[in-house]
Design an enzyme around this catalytic site. Structure first.
Site, PDB file in Angstrom:
ATOM      1  N   SER A  65       6.730   4.873   0.472  1.00 10.64           N
ATOM      2  CA  SER A  65       7.695   5.802  -0.119  1.00 10.64           C
ATOM      3  C   SER A  65       9.141   5.322  -0.108  1.00 10.64           C
ATOM      4  O   SER A  65      10.007   5.977  -0.699  1.00 10.64           O
ATOM      5  CB  SER A  65       7.602   7.163   0.583  1.00 10.64           C
ATOM      6  OG  SER A  65       6.444   7.842   0.182  1.00 10.64           O
ATOM      7  N   LYS A  68      10.935   5.149  -3.420  1.00  8.31           N
ATOM      8  CA  LYS A  68      11.633   6.260  -4.070  1.00  8.31           C
ATOM      9  C   LYS A  68      13.135   6.025  -4.147  1.00  8.31           C
ATOM     10  O   LYS A  68      13.823   6.659  -4.959  1.00  8.31           O
ATOM     11  CB  LYS A  68      11.301   7.564  -3.354  1.00  8.31           C
ATOM     12  CG  LYS A  68       9.820   7.957  -3.433  1.00  8.31           C
ATOM     13  CD  LYS A  68       9.544   9.283  -2.737  1.00  8.31           C
ATOM     14  CE  LYS A  68       8.094   9.730  -2.936  1.00  8.31           C
ATOM     15  NZ  LYS A  68       7.148   9.107  -2.029  1.00  8.31           N
ATOM     16  N   SER A 129       9.997  13.690   0.386  1.00  8.82           N
ATOM     17  CA  SER A 129       9.285  12.481  -0.056  1.00  8.82           C
ATOM     18  C   SER A 129       8.130  12.865  -0.977  1.00  8.82           C
ATOM     19  O   SER A 129       7.027  12.314  -0.903  1.00  8.82           O
ATOM     20  CB  SER A 129       8.752  11.671   1.133  1.00  8.82           C
ATOM     21  OG  SER A 129       8.381  10.376   0.725  1.00  8.82           O
ATOM     22  N   LYS A 250      15.590   6.800   4.095  1.00  8.20           N
ATOM     23  CA  LYS A 250      14.248   7.076   3.589  1.00  8.20           C
ATOM     24  C   LYS A 250      13.158   6.487   4.482  1.00  8.20           C
ATOM     25  O   LYS A 250      13.264   5.365   4.955  1.00  8.20           O
ATOM     26  CB  LYS A 250      14.106   6.491   2.172  1.00  8.20           C
ATOM     27  CG  LYS A 250      12.852   6.930   1.447  1.00  8.20           C
ATOM     28  CD  LYS A 250      12.931   8.382   1.038  1.00  8.20           C
ATOM     29  CE  LYS A 250      11.606   8.935   0.585  1.00  8.20           C
ATOM     30  NZ  LYS A 250      10.647   9.135   1.682  1.00  8.20           N
TER      31      LYS A 250
END
Length: 421
Positions: A65, A68, A129, A250
């Site tokens: 993720s 992203k 997320s 993140k």
């Protein structure tokens, strides 16, 4: 008697030199690098890209993720180019709606046929997320998952990333994207980047979209009435050193990627750093290993280093005067065009920072204006060149510190005559 006096003087001199060298060494305090329990890691200055720590930082790995961040970067680019707006609506397809409720995936529930704002989808992408939200943004920008994957790779090349590869906007394996999976691509294919390239992506995102921090510093948020809980366990942590606060960025987790995290922190609101930890221990969804390793890295960076300011219009040791053969004065001092911060071990002085030209300096002719380009300089401390992420990072532009008028004809003629002898 004379020999004894000479011997005593020499002995005193020796101990004075020894004392001075001990004191000089004592000024520069070197704190050993930490052992980071992860497959790859890096820490860099968010503005300059100076590398402060690295471990296997150039090896591409699955990033889950963390992908992203690229999706949000592209969305912001589209908004800056007036091709997209924060309040634009994104209609959800049946495939995305189904994916948004798939078991085992982080998501916010999306309803088929319903439209959601770009702003809210970005919020869900970063805080929760949410995989389907990221994929929806990709479709909004490029029309199809295939075209958005191509745009991700094109954008990566534009910012200097050449060793990684993107397959989708979310970071899921190709198979897990369901009907949005790319054809003729392995089911287990997953987005790949190195720790160094992730740091570069994070740097570009922070530089072009600094308000992303307003989203990533949230421990929770809402999505059309649904509460979302962030995954960053370092938010609000006050045990990272005096004044050190984490505000992003993140997480990423998958079987292949392990537990990974891109961190962002400042000390008393200044001197932001970016950290990347890839492939930390991942025993459970709540395993804090990646955050423990990130905290260890952040503590060390701020405890072991001091930022030194190289102000604009100041010279650098080692960069000699530039030659202007036909000027009223034949030399001029090159200075740094813009202010630059350098991280160094505690106790390091600005005098220990030296520079050398990346390539031969430009030939100057008069009249020369103040601020005329001379060349690019690279920096080193105690003979060790500073390292930076990014192709052109770490190259400081040097310019003239004053204007120089052209010497009159007779002076130039006399100089030409002298050069013959």
């Amino acid at each position: 008697m004379k020999h004894r006096v000479r011997f005593l003087i020499a002995l005193v001199g020796f101990f004075c030199v020894l004392a001075l060298s001990v004191n000089a060494d004592a000024k520069t305090k070197v704190i050993p690098e930490p052992t980071i329990a992860a497959k790859s890691a890096i820490a860099v200055d968010a503005d300059s890209g100076q590398i402060l720590y690295q471990k296997n930082a150039n090896k591409p790995r699955a990033i889950a993720s963390i992908s992203k961040l690229m999706t949000v970067y592209i969305v912001h680019q589209q908004i800056k180019a007036n091709k997209l707006a924060w309040n634009d609506k994104v209609k959800i397809s049946a495939e995305l709606a189904k994916l948004s409720t798939a078991s085992g995936l982080t998501n916010v529930s999306l309803t088929a046929g319903k439209a959601y704002s770009v702003r809210q989808l970005v919020n869900a992408t970063l805080v929760e997320s949410a995989n389907a939200a990221a994929l929806a943004l990709g479709q909004k920008v490029a029309g199809t998952a295939t075209r958005f994957a191509a745009l991700m790779n094109k954008t990566a090349h534009q910012i200097g990333i050449h060793d990684g590869h993107f397959y989708n906007a979310s970071g899921l394996t190709n198979k897990l994207t369901g009907k949005l999976a790319l054809k003729h691509v392995n089911a287990s294919a997953e987005n790949l980047l190195s720790a160094s390239d992730i740091a570069l992506l994070a740097q570009k995102l922070l530089q072009t979209f600094p308000r992303v921090i307003d989203i990533t510093k949230k421990t929770s948020s809402t999505f059309y009435g649904t509460t979302m809980t962030g995954h960053n366990q370092l938010l609000g942590n006050h045990n990272l050193g005096q004044g050190v606060r984490v505000d992003g960025l993140k997480t990423g987790t998958s079987d292949k990627a392990g537990a990974s995290f891109v961190g962002s922190a400042t000390a008393n609101g200044h001197h932001r750093i970016i950290t990347v930890v890839l492939g930390a221990r991942n025993k459970s969804a709540s395993d804090p290993a990646r955050f423990i390793q990130t905290a260890k890295l952040m503590k060390w960076v701020y405890a072991a280093h001091q930022p030194i300011k190289l102000s604009a219009k100041t010279g650098i040791t080692g960069i000699g005067k530039a030659q202007i053969p036909d000027g009223k004065q034949t030399t001029v001092l090159p200075v740094v065009k813009t202010t630059h911060w350098v991280w160094a071990n505690n106790g390091t002085s600005a005098k220990q920072i030296r520079g050398q030209y990346v390539k031969k300096p430009a030939k100057l002719t008069s009249p020369t204006k103040k601020g005329t380009y001379v060349g690019y300089a690279q920096l080193s401390i105690n003979g060790k060149r500073l390292q930076y992420i990014g192709h052109s990072a770490g190259k400081l532009m040097m310019v003239t510190n004053q204007s120089v008028k052209k010497a009159n004809f007779f002076v130039r003629l006399w100089r030409a005559i002298l050069r013959l002898f």
